[in-house]
Design a protein around this motif. Structure first.
Motif, PDB file in Angstrom:
ATOM      1  N   SER A   1      39.194  20.231  33.206  1.00  0.00           N
ATOM      2  CA  SER A   1      40.537  19.831  32.807  1.00  0.00           C
ATOM      3  C   SER A   1      40.856  18.437  33.339  1.00  0.00           C
ATOM      4  CB  SER A   1      41.573  20.825  33.343  1.00  0.00           C
ATOM      5  OG  SER A   1      42.878  20.310  33.164  1.00  0.00           O
TER       6      SER A   1
ATOM      7  N   GLU B   1      43.635  16.869  32.812  1.00  0.00           N
ATOM      8  CA  GLU B   1      45.020  16.876  33.288  1.00  0.00           C
ATOM      9  C   GLU B   1      45.096  17.363  34.734  1.00  0.00           C
ATOM     10  OE1 GLU B   1      44.019  18.227  30.338  1.00  0.00           O
ATOM     11  OE2 GLU B   1      44.861  16.698  29.012  1.00  0.00           O
ATOM     12  N   THR B   2      44.322  18.403  35.063  1.00  0.00           N
ATOM     13  CA  THR B   2      44.307  18.905  36.439  1.00  0.00           C
ATOM     14  C   THR B   2      43.718  17.859  37.377  1.00  0.00           C
ATOM     15  OG1 THR B   2      44.128  21.194  35.693  1.00  0.00           O
ATOM     16  CG2 THR B   2      43.445  20.732  37.960  1.00  0.00           C
TER      17      THR B   2
END
Length: 178
Positions: A87, A89-90
């Motif tokens: 991810s 975004e993470t």
């Protein structure tokens, strides 16, 4: 891993495509890439000539660290480490929360061509224009790779001086002293 590459401005990418086709080289893939660059809280990557990038493309998300550039003949080389992440975004949240600052975004459409162990990309970079990058990843010294890159550039009819600044540096309007 050592990345050895040369980059050139390409006023007419159609001419390069035609030369690749004449040599029997076909496009392996075309993809959109969005690169988010970060600066460290404990040192300025612009001053140390390092890069930390989160790349989003058609295949997923990769975080890359690039060490300072060194000249190798008419090419540049730098240490590079890549890691796929589940991810982006993470990862970006983790970077932000640990003090890393988002520096800039580079967006481009890339066409990939493979000539043995050499990767040739035609890049249409938003806000900058069209470029060719000829790259070899090697564990050995970069002198042989730089010579091979120069020969391929000549075979493809690429002219003009190599560009040693990164797309990020070009967009930010800065140029390191090398």
């Amino acid at each position: 891993m050592l990345e050895v590459e040369a980059k050139f401005a390409v006023p007419d990418p159609g001419e390069v495509r035609a030369r690749l086709t004449q040599q029997g080289v076909r496009m392996a893939r075309r993809q959109q890439e969005r690169d988010i660059y970060y600066n460290a809280p404990h040192r300025d990557f612009g001053e140390t000539d390092e890069a930390l990038r989160v790349r989003y493309d058609d295949t997923g998300v990769t975080v890359t660290y690039k060490g300072p550039k060194i000249r190798v003949g008419s090419a540049k080389a730098r240490e590079e480490f890549n890691l796929s992440v589940a991810s982006g975004e993470t990862l970006e949240t983790i970077l932000s929360r640990t003090g890393f600052l988002r520096a800039a975004m580079v967006s481009k459409v890339r066409e990939f061509y493979e000539i043995g162990d050499v990767t040739v990309t035609l890049d249409d970079v938003e806000g900058l224009g069209t470029f060719i990058e000829i790259e070899i990843l090697t564990e050995a010294g970069g002198e042989d790779a730089a010579r091979r890159i120069g020969a391929i550039a000549k075979d493809l009819g690429v002219e003009g001086p190599p560009i040693y600044t990164s797309y990020l540096e070009m967009l930010l309007g800065s140029s390191p002293s090398d």
